[in-house]
Design a protein around this motif. Sequence first.
Motif, PDB file in Angstrom:
ATOM      1  N   ALA A  32      -0.323  35.442  13.775  1.00 32.73           N
ATOM      2  CA  ALA A  32      -0.970  36.433  12.910  1.00 32.73           C
ATOM      3  C   ALA A  32       0.082  37.269  12.190  1.00 32.73           C
ATOM      4  O   ALA A  32      -0.043  37.562  10.995  1.00 32.73           O
ATOM      5  CB  ALA A  32      -1.889  37.331  13.743  1.00 32.73           C
ATOM      6  N   ALA A  33       1.136  37.649  12.910  1.00 34.28           N
ATOM      7  CA  ALA A  33       2.215  38.427  12.302  1.00 34.28           C
ATOM      8  C   ALA A  33       2.898  37.635  11.193  1.00 34.28           C
ATOM      9  O   ALA A  33       3.224  38.183  10.122  1.00 34.28           O
ATOM     10  CB  ALA A  33       3.227  38.829  13.373  1.00 34.28           C
ATOM     11  N   ALA A  34       3.128  36.352  11.429  1.00 35.09           N
ATOM     12  CA  ALA A  34       3.775  35.516  10.416  1.00 35.09           C
ATOM     13  C   ALA A  34       2.926  35.427   9.150  1.00 35.09           C
ATOM     14  O   ALA A  34       3.454  35.463   8.030  1.00 35.09           O
ATOM     15  CB  ALA A  34       4.037  34.122  10.985  1.00 35.09           C
ATOM     16  N   SER A  35       1.624  35.328   9.323  1.00 29.48           N
ATOM     17  CA  SER A  35       0.731  35.262   8.155  1.00 29.48           C
ATOM     18  C   SER A  35       0.792  36.552   7.347  1.00 29.48           C
ATOM     19  O   SER A  35       0.834  36.527   6.107  1.00 29.48           O
ATOM     20  CB  SER A  35      -0.709  35.003   8.612  1.00 29.48           C
ATOM     21  OG  SER A  35      -0.833  33.719   9.192  1.00 29.48           O
ATOM     22  N   ILE A  36       0.831  37.689   8.056  1.00 33.04           N
ATOM     23  CA  ILE A  36       0.918  38.980   7.367  1.00 33.04           C
ATOM     24  C   ILE A  36       2.197  39.059   6.545  1.00 33.04           C
ATOM     25  O   ILE A  36       2.190  39.466   5.371  1.00 33.04           O
ATOM     26  CB  ILE A  36       0.870  40.125   8.397  1.00 33.04           C
ATOM     27  CG1 ILE A  36      -0.530  40.220   9.017  1.00 33.04           C
ATOM     28  CG2 ILE A  36       1.265  41.455   7.760  1.00 33.04           C
ATOM     29  CD1 ILE A  36      -0.610  41.153  10.215  1.00 33.04           C
ATOM     30  N   MET A  37       3.302  38.642   7.137  1.00 28.98           N
ATOM     31  CA  MET A  37       4.595  38.758   6.456  1.00 28.98           C
ATOM     32  C   MET A  37       4.738  37.763   5.312  1.00 28.98           C
ATOM     33  O   MET A  37       5.258  38.096   4.244  1.00 28.98           O
ATOM     34  CB  MET A  37       5.727  38.625   7.469  1.00 28.98           C
ATOM     35  CG  MET A  37       5.833  39.832   8.394  1.00 28.98           C
ATOM     36  SD  MET A  37       7.301  39.842   9.457  1.00 28.98           S
ATOM     37  CE  MET A  37       6.817  38.634  10.686  1.00 28.98           C
ATOM     38  N   THR A  38       4.304  36.531   5.509  1.00 30.32           N
ATOM     39  CA  THR A  38       4.445  35.540   4.433  1.00 30.32           C
ATOM     40  C   THR A  38       3.568  35.913   3.238  1.00 30.32           C
ATOM     41  O   THR A  38       3.976  35.741   2.077  1.00 30.32           O
ATOM     42  CB  THR A  38       4.093  34.129   4.927  1.00 30.32           C
ATOM     43  OG1 THR A  38       2.802  34.138   5.561  1.00 30.32           O
ATOM     44  CG2 THR A  38       5.122  33.630   5.922  1.00 30.32           C
TER      45      THR A  38
ATOM     46  N   PRO B 163      10.761  31.946   1.544  1.00 31.16           N
ATOM     47  CA  PRO B 163      11.717  30.994   2.119  1.00 31.16           C
ATOM     48  C   PRO B 163      11.245  29.561   1.936  1.00 31.16           C
ATOM     49  O   PRO B 163      10.047  29.295   1.795  1.00 31.16           O
ATOM     50  CB  PRO B 163      11.747  31.383   3.598  1.00 31.16           C
ATOM     51  CG  PRO B 163      10.412  32.002   3.845  1.00 31.16           C
ATOM     52  CD  PRO B 163      10.038  32.700   2.575  1.00 31.16           C
ATOM     53  N   GLU B 164      12.203  28.632   1.952  1.00 31.50           N
ATOM     54  CA  GLU B 164      11.847  27.223   1.825  1.00 31.50           C
ATOM     55  C   GLU B 164      11.046  26.748   3.025  1.00 31.50           C
ATOM     56  O   GLU B 164      10.133  25.933   2.902  1.00 31.50           O
ATOM     57  CB  GLU B 164      13.116  26.375   1.676  1.00 31.50           C
ATOM     58  CG  GLU B 164      13.862  26.587   0.371  1.00 31.50           C
ATOM     59  CD  GLU B 164      15.051  25.653   0.251  1.00 31.50           C
ATOM     60  OE1 GLU B 164      15.157  24.713   1.068  1.00 31.50           O
ATOM     61  OE2 GLU B 164      15.869  25.856  -0.653  1.00 31.50           O
ATOM     62  N   ILE B 165      11.398  27.231   4.207  1.00 30.77           N
ATOM     63  CA  ILE B 165      10.709  26.844   5.436  1.00 30.77           C
ATOM     64  C   ILE B 165      10.045  28.079   6.030  1.00 30.77           C
ATOM     65  O   ILE B 165      10.706  29.085   6.299  1.00 30.77           O
ATOM     66  CB  ILE B 165      11.678  26.233   6.457  1.00 30.77           C
ATOM     67  CG1 ILE B 165      12.316  24.962   5.887  1.00 30.77           C
ATOM     68  CG2 ILE B 165      10.966  25.924   7.768  1.00 30.77           C
ATOM     69  CD1 ILE B 165      13.373  24.361   6.789  1.00 30.77           C
ATOM     70  N   THR B 166       8.739  28.030   6.221  1.00 31.12           N
ATOM     71  CA  THR B 166       8.018  29.151   6.821  1.00 31.12           C
ATOM     72  C   THR B 166       7.388  28.778   8.161  1.00 31.12           C
ATOM     73  O   THR B 166       6.804  29.637   8.821  1.00 31.12           O
ATOM     74  CB  THR B 166       6.902  29.646   5.883  1.00 31.12           C
ATOM     75  OG1 THR B 166       5.969  28.569   5.659  1.00 31.12           O
ATOM     76  CG2 THR B 166       7.468  30.104   4.551  1.00 31.12           C
ATOM     77  N   THR B 167       7.494  27.531   8.560  1.00 32.48           N
ATOM     78  CA  THR B 167       6.789  27.068   9.756  1.00 32.48           C
ATOM     79  C   THR B 167       7.754  26.757  10.897  1.00 32.48           C
ATOM     80  O   THR B 167       8.950  26.552  10.695  1.00 32.48           O
ATOM     81  CB  THR B 167       5.965  25.811   9.450  1.00 32.48           C
ATOM     82  OG1 THR B 167       6.831  24.801   8.937  1.00 32.48           O
ATOM     83  CG2 THR B 167       4.880  26.114   8.440  1.00 32.48           C
TER      84      THR B 167
ATOM     85  N   TYR C 120       5.240  31.352  12.417  1.00 36.44           N
ATOM     86  CA  TYR C 120       5.297  32.109  13.674  1.00 36.44           C
ATOM     87  C   TYR C 120       6.397  33.159  13.578  1.00 36.44           C
ATOM     88  O   TYR C 120       7.430  32.937  12.936  1.00 36.44           O
ATOM     89  CB  TYR C 120       5.583  31.157  14.839  1.00 36.44           C
ATOM     90  CG  TYR C 120       5.805  31.845  16.159  1.00 36.44           C
ATOM     91  CD1 TYR C 120       4.763  32.502  16.809  1.00 36.44           C
ATOM     92  CD2 TYR C 120       7.060  31.856  16.753  1.00 36.44           C
ATOM     93  CE1 TYR C 120       4.969  33.143  18.026  1.00 36.44           C
ATOM     94  CE2 TYR C 120       7.269  32.494  17.966  1.00 36.44           C
ATOM     95  CZ  TYR C 120       6.223  33.130  18.595  1.00 36.44           C
ATOM     96  OH  TYR C 120       6.432  33.770  19.784  1.00 36.44           O
ATOM     97  N   ALA C 121       6.167  34.299  14.206  1.00 35.19           N
ATOM     98  CA  ALA C 121       7.154  35.372  14.228  1.00 35.19           C
ATOM     99  C   ALA C 121       7.177  36.018  15.600  1.00 35.19           C
ATOM    100  O   ALA C 121       6.152  36.084  16.288  1.00 35.19           O
ATOM    101  CB  ALA C 121       6.832  36.418  13.166  1.00 35.19           C
TER     102      ALA C 121
END
Length: 473
Positions: free
Chosen positions: A247-253, A329-333, A341-342
Motif C-alpha cells: 500500500a505504501a509503494a502504491s502511494i509513493m509511485t 524509476p525504471e523498476i518499481t516492482t 513494495y516499500a
Amino acid sequence: MAPPGHQVHPAGGDFVRVRTELALPDGFPPDVLAEAEAVVMDPPQSADREDATALPLVTIDPPGAKDLDQALHVERAGDGFRVHYAIADVACFVAPGGAIDREARRRGQTLYLPDGNVPLHPPVLSEGAASLLPGEVRPAVLWTIGTDSGARPVSVRVRRALVRSVEQFDYDGVQAAFDAGRPHPSVAALPEVGRLRRELAVQRGALEPQLPEQEITAGPGGWELARRPRNDVDAWNAEISLLTGMAAASIMTEAGVGVLRTLPAADDGAVGWLRRSAAALRIDWPEGHTVAELLAGLDPARPESMALYADSTRLLRGAGYTAFDGTPPEITTHAGIGGPYAHVTAPIRRLVDRFATEVCLAVTAGRPVPGWVRDALAELPALMSASDTLAGRVERACLDQVEAWTLAGRIGGTFGAVVLRAEDNRAEVLVEDPPVLTKAAGAGFVEGARVTVRLTAVDVERRRVSFERVADA
C-alpha cells in the motif's frame, strides 16, 4: 569489557571477536544518548494526532523482544476485512539532522547477534519510549486498510495516532491459541486474511523458496544450532506487513516521490535454467504453471524440493532500494513479492522506513513532502545497501562460529545431508543434525540426493569446517 546488551553464555564462548572484527559499535556517542534522554523527557507534541487508544491492538514478536515496531488488529467488515496496523512513530523522537539522525544514518539498521543486538537507536527509544510495549500509550503511525472478500485492498488510510497495545504475544503462543480454538479477538480473523493474501501472492508471481533457516539458541551447554521454525501465524503476520508495504509503494509511485524496495524480474534464460533443474530433479512442472505456482506446490520436506528452492534463489538476485523524486524509476516492482513494495513497518530497526513513512503521511494528507525527507532520498539506497551487507556478514560470522564450536569435538564423524547445489568435485549441502549449511568435497554429487558426509577438519579461530562425501557402500 562487554558492550551494552551483551550476554555471555554460562558455558562460555561469545561473539565479542565477531563484533571486533566487523568493527560493530559498542554503544552510542554521548551526544546521541543526551539527545535521546532529552526527547524522552520532553517529547514533541502533535496537535493532529488521533486518539486510537481504545483500539485493542496486540503485538506478535519473538519471545523476549523489546523493540516492538508493529501492533495489529484484524476484523471482519461487511463482506471483507479491516486491518489496523500501528507502526512505531520513530520520527517524532528524531530531529532531522540531529545527533540521533546522524548516528542512525551511519548504522542503517539494527544488527542481531545471539549475545545481544547492536541497535539502530538508543535503547531508551528502541526498547522504551518508541516501542509499542503492552499497556503503554505510544505515538504511532496508524494504517487502516479495508479489503474486499478476497483480501484485496479497497481503501487505505494513514495518519498519526496515539495507541495502546493490550497484549504482547509471541508466534508460538498465538499459534497454540489458534490450535486450541481460543484465539485473541484482535487476531481472530488473521488466518482468513493471511491465507487469502498467500493465495494472492502466488497469483502475483511472488517467489518464496522455503529453505530451512538456521537459528542459534542458548542451550544448557552452550550456543546451539537449530532449524528456525516458521508456523502459520508467522506467515500470516508477514502478510499483514507485506500488505502495508505494498500500500505504501502504491502511494509513493502515484505521487512520484519515495523509496521502494525493488528486484528486477528474472529473465527467460534464468527461468529456462530453473526448468532444466526441475527436470533433472524429476520434479513435474505442469504446463502453464508459473515459478510461483510451482514452488508453492512443492513439499518442503522432500530433498528434491529443497534443492529446487536453492536453485530458485538465483531468480532473486539484485534486490536493492530505488529512490525517486519527480522522475518515475525504471523498476518499481519487487519480483520476489510480485509487485511494488516499500519498507515502512520497522522504523525502530531499519532506517529507510522512517523516511518512506513520512512520504506516505504527507501525500495522503495532501501536504508537501518535508524537505528533510526529500533531501535524504538520494542517499538512502547506498546507506541501506551497505547496512544490508554488514547484517549479512554478521549473521554468517555468528553461524560459522557456532558451527565450529558445535562440531569441534566431532572430527571424523559422519552426518546425513541433502545436496542443494552440485558442482565439479564439490557441493553445497545441508547437514541435517546439527543443521549446518556448508560445502563438501568429493565427486558424484547429485542435486536433491541424500548423502553421507564426513567432518574432516574444524578451525574454531577461523570459523571454518570441512566436510567430504563418504563413498557409497
